[in-house]
Design a protein around this motif. Structure first.
Motif, short mmCIF file in Angstrom:
data_model
loop_
_atom_site.label_atom_id
_atom_site.label_comp_id
_atom_site.label_asym_id
_atom_site.label_seq_id
_atom_site.Cartn_x
_atom_site.Cartn_y
_atom_site.Cartn_z
N PHE A 1 38.69 37.92 38.63
CA PHE A 1 37.77 37.37 39.63
C PHE A 1 38.45 36.32 40.50
O PHE A 1 38.00 36.06 41.62
N VAL A 2 39.52 35.73 40.01
CA VAL A 2 40.28 34.78 40.82
C VAL A 2 40.78 35.48 42.08
O VAL A 2 40.74 34.93 43.18
N LEU A 3 41.23 36.73 41.92
CA LEU A 3 41.68 37.50 43.07
C LEU A 3 40.51 37.80 44.01
O LEU A 3 40.66 37.76 45.23
N ALA A 4 39.36 38.07 43.42
CA ALA A 4 38.17 38.33 44.25
C ALA A 4 37.83 37.12 45.11
O ALA A 4 37.43 37.26 46.27
N ARG A 5 38.01 35.93 44.55
CA ARG A 5 37.71 34.72 45.33
C ARG A 5 38.65 34.60 46.53
O ARG A 5 38.24 34.15 47.59
N THR A 6 39.90 34.97 46.34
CA THR A 6 40.83 34.90 47.48
C THR A 6 40.47 35.92 48.55
O THR A 6 40.84 35.75 49.71
N ALA A 7 39.76 36.98 48.14
CA ALA A 7 39.36 38.01 49.10
C ALA A 7 37.93 37.79 49.60
O ALA A 7 37.32 38.72 50.14
N ALA B 1 33.21 30.52 42.53
CA ALA B 1 32.27 31.58 42.89
C ALA B 1 32.60 32.12 44.28
O ALA B 1 33.37 31.53 45.04
N VAL B 2 32.02 33.26 44.57
CA VAL B 2 32.05 33.83 45.91
C VAL B 2 30.62 33.83 46.42
O VAL B 2 29.71 34.31 45.73
N ASP B 3 30.41 33.28 47.59
CA ASP B 3 29.05 33.22 48.13
C ASP B 3 28.98 33.90 49.48
O ASP B 3 29.96 33.95 50.23
N VAL C 1 23.75 34.75 48.09
CA VAL C 1 24.31 35.35 46.87
C VAL C 1 25.47 34.47 46.43
O VAL C 1 26.40 34.23 47.21
N VAL C 2 25.41 33.97 45.21
CA VAL C 2 26.50 33.16 44.65
C VAL C 2 26.95 33.88 43.39
O VAL C 2 26.29 33.82 42.35
N ALA C 3 28.08 34.58 43.49
CA ALA C 3 28.56 35.45 42.41
C ALA C 3 29.70 34.79 41.66
O ALA C 3 30.60 34.19 42.26
N ALA C 4 29.67 34.92 40.34
CA ALA C 4 30.72 34.37 39.49
C ALA C 4 31.00 35.34 38.36
O ALA C 4 30.18 36.22 38.05
N SER C 5 32.16 35.20 37.74
CA SER C 5 32.54 36.04 36.61
C SER C 5 33.62 35.33 35.81
O SER C 5 34.43 34.58 36.37
N ASP C 6 33.61 35.56 34.50
CA ASP C 6 34.66 34.97 33.67
C ASP C 6 35.86 35.90 33.53
O ASP C 6 36.79 35.61 32.79
N ARG C 7 35.86 37.01 34.24
CA ARG C 7 37.02 37.90 34.21
C ARG C 7 38.19 37.27 34.95
O ARG C 7 38.01 36.65 36.01
#
Length: 334
Positions: A291-297, A166-168, A282-288
């Motif tokens: 989203f792995v790239l989003a976590r690195t950002a 997730a991204v928090d 805010v703890v955001a997650a996605s099965d896309r």
């Protein structure tokens, strides 16, 4: 969506939706019955908190320097040990009352900057540590005297996506009100499209609390991204304890993501001019797969998420402060 070969194709989470203009919306005041909101608030207030209070973001407390906050009139200092463990205790040095938040952390030991008194996890000279909990996103401290309830070993934690996937982000602001006014705001989902037209489109409350077993508000809403671009979801609001309201996204893009609003009193109970900190996680997650790239950002995304929270709470704190003012003057029960 899949192509003719059965290979998964990317689909955009965004939809184009104009939605009604602000003055074209259907009024929601009939559905937003004061008794429904006040009853939900009363049930939240009756649930145990175990005397746990949210202090702030876990990542805000780093090695080398202490972190100070005042919670319900109690001065608190927190710091990390050499291994990253968390410690908490009264914020005044037991020697001559120096502010320990201005001290130093040396090899995991908190050292007062007035006379060098060193404090660890043991009680010393009347100074005793507070129970503390780090859930990976937020830090909680247990203040039994301030809470006045039977203590619990751990805080009441809402279900979240695992932090590893997730991204928090955590946003904090302060208002002149009491925690119940913050919670009441979030237990009134009907105000969303009217009070926050820049964020929500076509918000409909599709289910309301019916009993203690089904004590939740469900909404269907589109989050506005830009212009007519929106992300439609279904979300459920619950209050697991007196100072917390959680929005779970249950269907649509980002299902399992949560937005937690924690109301932490800064002043003692019954203070003539109360101050409450709103700590929103805010703890955001996605099965896309993307989203792995989003976590690195995440370091880039967190300021954007905090900016969105700040915009909403600019208005929602005005709501909460107005509610407290009405209660204080006797124009609103509670």
């Amino acid at each position: 969506m899949r192509d003719r070969r059965g290979v998964g194709r990317w689909t955009s989470p965004l939809r184009m939706r104009r939605g009604p203009g602000w003055f074209e919306q259907a009024p929601t005041w009939r559905e937003a019955k004061p008794s429904v909101i006040s009853d939900a608030l009363a049930r939240a207030g009756a649930r145990p908190s175990g005397n746990w209070f949210v202090v702030g973001a876990s990542r805000s407390i780093v090695g080398g320097r202490p972190y100070g906050r005042t919670v319900s009139g109690v001065e608190v200092v927190l710091w990390r040990t050499r291994t990253g463990g968390l410690r908490a205790g009264p914020g005044a040095c037991p020697h001559l009352g120096a502010p320990l938040r201005e001290g130093k952390v040396v090899c995991g030991t908190l050292v007062c900057h007035w006379h060098g008194l060193a404090l660890q996890k043991e009680s010393f000279a009347g100074w005793s540590p507070f129970p503390v909990h780090d859930d990976g996103v937020l830090v909680w401290v247990r203040l039994d005297e301030a809470g006045g309830e039977a203590p619990l070993e751990h805080p009441v934690l809402p279900a979240r996506p695992p932090t590893a996937v997730a991204v928090d982000s955590v946003f904090t602001t302060v208002g002149r009100c009491e925690p119940q006014d913050v919670v009441a705001n979030r237990l009134d989902p009907w105000h969303g499209s009217w009070f926050h037209p820049y964020s929500f489109v076509d918000l409909r409350v599709v289910d309301t609390p019916r009993s203690d077993d089904q004590d939740a508000f469900a909404v269907e809403v589109s989050f506005r991204v830009a212009g007519r671009l929106v992300v439609p979801v279904r979300a459920v609001f619950t209050a697991p304890e007196p100072r917390t309201v959680v929005m779970h996204i249950t269907e649509g893009e980002g299902a399992t993501s949560v937005v937690e609003a924690h109301a932490t009193p800064l002043t003692p109970r019954g203070h003539h001019s109360p101050r409450t900190a709103v700590v929103e996680a805010v703890v955001a997650a996605s099965d896309r797969r993307g989203f792995v790239l989003a976590r690195t950002a995440a370091p880039v995304l967190r300021p954007l998420l905090r900016r969105a929270s700040a915009r909403l709470w600019r208005d929602d704190l005005a709501y909460a402060e107005r509610r407290w003012s009405l209660r204080r003057s006797g124009r609103l029960p509670g």
